[in-house]
Design a protein around this motif. Structure first.
Motif, PDB file in Angstrom:
ATOM      1  N   ALA A   1      16.950  51.906  43.641  1.00  0.00           N
ATOM      2  CA  ALA A   1      17.114  53.126  42.843  1.00  0.00           C
ATOM      3  C   ALA A   1      15.830  53.942  42.858  1.00  0.00           C
ATOM      4  CB  ALA A   1      17.463  52.748  41.409  1.00  0.00           C
ATOM      5  N   GLY A   2      15.968  55.231  43.005  1.00  0.00           N
ATOM      6  CA  GLY A   2      14.819  56.120  42.871  1.00  0.00           C
ATOM      7  C   GLY A   2      13.806  56.034  43.996  1.00  0.00           C
ATOM      8  N   VAL A   3      14.128  55.333  45.066  1.00  0.00           N
ATOM      9  CA  VAL A   3      13.220  55.277  46.219  1.00  0.00           C
ATOM     10  C   VAL A   3      13.225  56.636  46.917  1.00  0.00           C
ATOM     11  CG1 VAL A   3      12.942  54.310  48.550  1.00  0.00           C
ATOM     12  CG2 VAL A   3      13.422  52.797  46.595  1.00  0.00           C
ATOM     13  N   SER A   4      12.045  57.041  47.412  1.00  0.00           N
ATOM     14  CA  SER A   4      11.950  58.294  48.164  1.00  0.00           C
ATOM     15  C   SER A   4      11.394  57.994  49.558  1.00  0.00           C
ATOM     16  CB  SER A   4      11.013  59.242  47.410  1.00  0.00           C
ATOM     17  OG  SER A   4      10.760  60.394  48.172  1.00  0.00           O
ATOM     18  N   ILE A   5      12.130  58.398  50.568  1.00  0.00           N
ATOM     19  CA  ILE A   5      11.704  58.164  51.954  1.00  0.00           C
ATOM     20  C   ILE A   5      11.534  59.513  52.634  1.00  0.00           C
ATOM     21  CG2 ILE A   5      12.254  57.017  54.139  1.00  0.00           C
ATOM     22  CD1 ILE A   5      13.897  55.007  52.644  1.00  0.00           C
ATOM     23  N   GLY A   6      10.276  59.808  53.043  1.00  0.00           N
ATOM     24  CA  GLY A   6       9.962  61.114  53.607  1.00  0.00           C
ATOM     25  C   GLY A   6      10.479  61.290  55.031  1.00  0.00           C
ATOM     26  N   ALA A   7      10.469  62.525  55.482  1.00  0.00           N
ATOM     27  CA  ALA A   7      11.029  62.904  56.785  1.00  0.00           C
ATOM     28  C   ALA A   7      10.485  62.033  57.910  1.00  0.00           C
ATOM     29  CB  ALA A   7      10.714  64.371  57.057  1.00  0.00           C
TER      30      ALA A   7
ATOM     31  N   TYR B   1       5.961  58.062  52.432  1.00  0.00           N
ATOM     32  CA  TYR B   1       5.749  59.437  52.889  1.00  0.00           C
ATOM     33  C   TYR B   1       6.354  59.613  54.285  1.00  0.00           C
ATOM     34  CZ  TYR B   1       2.498  60.976  49.176  1.00  0.00           C
ATOM     35  OH  TYR B   1       1.923  61.362  47.982  1.00  0.00           O
ATOM     36  N   ASP B   2       6.318  60.820  54.757  1.00  0.00           N
ATOM     37  CA  ASP B   2       6.917  61.137  56.054  1.00  0.00           C
ATOM     38  C   ASP B   2       6.270  60.345  57.187  1.00  0.00           C
ATOM     39  OD1 ASP B   2       4.624  63.239  55.576  1.00  0.00           O
ATOM     40  OD2 ASP B   2       4.942  63.131  57.741  1.00  0.00           O
ATOM     41  N   SER B   3       7.085  60.011  58.177  1.00  0.00           N
ATOM     42  CA  SER B   3       6.634  59.465  59.465  1.00  0.00           C
ATOM     43  C   SER B   3       6.063  58.053  59.402  1.00  0.00           C
ATOM     44  CB  SER B   3       5.588  60.385  60.124  1.00  0.00           C
ATOM     45  OG  SER B   3       6.054  61.710  60.164  1.00  0.00           O
ATOM     46  N   VAL B   4       6.157  57.404  58.254  1.00  0.00           N
ATOM     47  CA  VAL B   4       5.730  56.006  58.151  1.00  0.00           C
ATOM     48  C   VAL B   4       6.685  55.126  58.971  1.00  0.00           C
ATOM     49  CG1 VAL B   4       5.686  54.097  56.491  1.00  0.00           C
ATOM     50  CG2 VAL B   4       4.540  56.258  55.956  1.00  0.00           C
ATOM     51  N   HIS B   5       6.137  54.119  59.664  1.00  0.00           N
ATOM     52  CA  HIS B   5       6.959  53.190  60.453  1.00  0.00           C
ATOM     53  C   HIS B   5       6.855  51.783  59.881  1.00  0.00           C
ATOM     54  CE1 HIS B   5       7.315  56.368  63.353  1.00  0.00           C
ATOM     55  NE2 HIS B   5       8.006  55.619  64.177  1.00  0.00           N
ATOM     56  N   ILE B   6       7.994  51.156  59.705  1.00  0.00           N
ATOM     57  CA  ILE B   6       8.054  49.828  59.093  1.00  0.00           C
ATOM     58  C   ILE B   6       8.937  48.942  59.956  1.00  0.00           C
ATOM     59  CG2 ILE B   6       9.007  48.626  57.087  1.00  0.00           C
ATOM     60  CD1 ILE B   6       7.821  50.792  55.383  1.00  0.00           C
ATOM     61  N   GLY B   7       8.491  47.711  60.219  1.00  0.00           N
ATOM     62  CA  GLY B   7       9.218  46.791  61.100  1.00  0.00           C
ATOM     63  C   GLY B   7      10.436  46.162  60.435  1.00  0.00           C
TER      64      GLY B   7
END
Lengths: 349, 349, 349
Positions: free
Chosen positions: B148-154, B171-177
């Motif tokens: 809930a309430g998570v924000s994932i940038g462009a 934030y935007d453009s973050v990469h996660i495995g």
């Protein structure tokens, strides 16, 4: 702003007036301020004798002072043996007047954008702000205020008169007593930090315990209290925790202990009752600290403390070039100490 | 609560049973607890020999112990050379049973209040909680859970089986495995702290890099990892980061390193693989720390470390009046050291 | 990615080109990178002479360097007396190009899921993200960007061109100037930490002040700035505050001061203008620090500083067994010091 007469104030706070106070009992008091900044219509207070010289010059219209001072003063005074405590009570009274004055009703009741599980049980007179999320099995007592964007995980339980400010997160199964306030951004019940190393990688230890918080607790902004691994993490009644404090899994904090900002308790540490832990303190894991221990700011506590008292370990700030010489000398202190013992021995031979 | 037989447990964990364990193979095990608090139907474990004396008195119905201990014990035991590791695996198993038991389905799927860009690409079997926001260009792998309430940038990218708990911000453009868990309130990819001073004011250096996080990483609550200025900030595979950790821009953290709570890495610092950084540690910028370095809680690291080993710098806590005398003496230590050298010289002349 | 010619870059940054730069004025520059990682089409810079040897080997297509270096170099160069400052300006320019290139318009305007009081006053060209909450009496200037899940309490005031990133919380009545950026998870205006002890329990002191933040301020992620008890907490113009900083109630921070990550100011402390406070510093309450003071990382400041300069108190990290000997010796340092004085006295008698 709403106001209150000096006589009403005296009655509300259970305090006597001095002679000038009796004469001015119909004075409208509109707020509370420090001696230095108070203006017409404001109440001030003197608790620290260090500031006594500011009293005659203050523009406040009334004062909270000790009887000794107030009875000799020709200004309206409320008389209290503990002016600071009386100020605390007065501050709550003026905060109440201010809320009445603000249009808080604009966002009361349950906001239609809140998402509340049909399996949650919400008490009477509860305010739930926009975009709050309340999962199944949650129980919320009466007169609670749940701020915007708050998330409450499944089966969490809150008592009465709790206040969760905007964007607080409670994980599932967390238990919270009555009259608990939690400030924004704090996270209660995230997983404790536990892994077993298998020689190649860290294997997660699922955190099966929870967090139990007593009544009359206040928790600042950005604080994290982790759930226990097997047993629960427990915060006693009347505990006050400042901002950005970290409390590891399976810690217990005794009743009425106060923990200042940026302090961290590693896992399974037990802090007694009526302790006062300064800011930026680090307490390592699996320690016990008895009741009534004070720890100064930025101390590192790496062994248990079994006697009440005041403890410290921080280093005093210095001009940087001096500091560097001393810091380098510190890395050789044990050797220096040995040299001194040898010299001593030689001289006494 | 769901239960599992002792025989099933042994099979799931790949462990042998002792003789009493074989006899009790149909025993229903309902949970996991410490030796001291375990009750009827619960499994416990002994990993630290220090607690061996608690074993006979424990009310647990079964135990994970080493073969040496278990073969001599007339209580049902699962035998493991690494009881703590076996406990970790068992804890995951019981956590799984608990989830099945809880009504988590109440809020599964994509909640209608989530705001998801039409330009985002969401994998199969993804849960997206209420009020989550997913911007354009985001790619989310399969089997992820977005709280809930998570924000994932462009343009952020997540692998498979990731879990972002309530109110996490990417934030935007973050990469996660793959298989990355991030706890509530953590912020990944905010601007690194970089300014150029023009003689009058600080001029912002736009942070054009991003954050890359490997697979099998867990990040606690309230942790912040900043995006790089030009290059990226990089967190390796298998890294475990506790609560309220701060990782500055352009840092790199090697695979399987563990970082405890409230530790901070200033910008452009490189930490090796399989390091263990204690809580409240501060590591200044532009340093290199090799693999397999352990740093004790509350140490300050202001130069690179080029040899594996255990390092520390904290000061031991003392009763406050004693502490003050020593702290004052420390501010004069270089002078004391000089005096001692002079005395030494004089005595050897 | 969008690009810009070298000639346009020179014009935008107000910098001259060297001879090779003039010849390559139509070169398309597509980005900014470090000397080591720059590739074809990218601009790099040399500000620290330490890295001068990387210049000839760099694959960057153009460089920002000092005139002395650039005039002798047969590669396209922008000439600046302050290459680092020029890099800061260039970074902003490339950040701008990138935003144009990204589809940020997907979530512009006021998102329909935002909850905005009819009693709030919102300026022109303001973007309000999904699930933001804006309470009554709030005033927001023009050209502001309010991120997803941001909560702004009643009567808060923002100037023009402010940017609040996702999940920022402003409590009621907070005042913020123009061009202020606040990163995710930060909380401005939560209650200061104040209680009066009545002998049995802590009685809350209502925090009746607010927080005033000047213009051109940037605040990192997870930072908390508390509201004042009676007076306000005040942050000056041009102040830059990193992640996870804690600023207690009634503090004042002077214009253009820079505060690095994880630093904490206890209540009622006053920091001057143009100070530089390192990371992990703790400053206790009721102190005054004059202008232009630098404090090294992890220092503890427990008394006022009345002279500009550089100050420190941290301890240097050591291999752990060495550290332990020295740490133990430190707990006896005052005694050692006394012994040395006695020896000295004896030798001079």
């Amino acid at each position: 702003m709403a106001s209150i007469t000096l006589a009403e104030l005296a009655q509300n706070l259970g305090l006597a007036l001095n002679e000038a106070g009796h004469k001015a009992s119909e004075l409208q008091v509109v707020g509370l301020a420090t001696l230095a900044s108070a203006g017409q219509g404001q109440l001030s207070f003197l608790s620290n004798p260090k500031y006594a010289s500011q009293l005659p010059r203050s523009n406040a219209s009334a004062f909270i002072v000790t009887p000794e001072i107030g009875e000799q003063l020709d200004k309206p005074c409320l008389l209290s043996e503990s002016p600071y405590l009386a100020y605390a009570h007065a501050s709550q009274l003026f905060a109440g007047l201010r809320v009445v004055n603000t249009d808080e009703s604009a966002l009361t009741g349950v906001h239609p954008s809140a998402v509340i599980s049909a399996e949650a049980c919400i008490g009477d007179h509860v305010r739930i702000g926009p975009h709050a999320v309340i999962e199944s099995g949650v129980v919320i007592g009466s007169h609670c205020s749940i701020g915007a964007g708050v998330s409450i995980g499944a089966n969490a339980v809150l008592g009465d008169y709790c206040r969760l400010n905007a964007n607080v997160v409670l994980y599932d199964s967390v238990h919270i007593g009555d009259r608990v306030t939690i400030h924004s951004g704090s996270v209660i019940g995230a997983d404790g930090f536990g892994y077993a190393f298998d020689g190649q990688k860290s294997v997660k230890i699922a955190q099966l315990g929870s967090v139990f918080i007593g009544s009359d607790v206040e928790i600042g902004a950005g604080t994290t209290i982790d759930r226990g691994a097997l047993d629960d993490t427990r915060i006693g009644n009347g505990v006050k925790i400042d901002n950005q404090v970290q409390i590891g899994h399976n810690c217990t904090v005794g009743d009425h202990t106060v923990i200042c900002g940026c302090t961290a308790l590693a896992g399974s540490t037990h802090v007694g009752r009526y302790c006062l832990i300064g800011g930026g303190v680090g307490i390592t894991g699996h320690l016990s600290i008895v009741d009534k221990v004070s720890i100064s700011a930025m101390s590192m506590v790496s062994k248990s403390i079994d006697k009440p008292g005041v403890y410290a370990s921080g280093a005093l700030v210095q001009e940087s070039t001096q500091w560097r010489r001393n810091a380098v000398a510190l890395t050789k202190l044990a050797g220096l100490s040995k040299t001194v013992r040898q010299i001593e021995k030689r001289l006494t031979e």
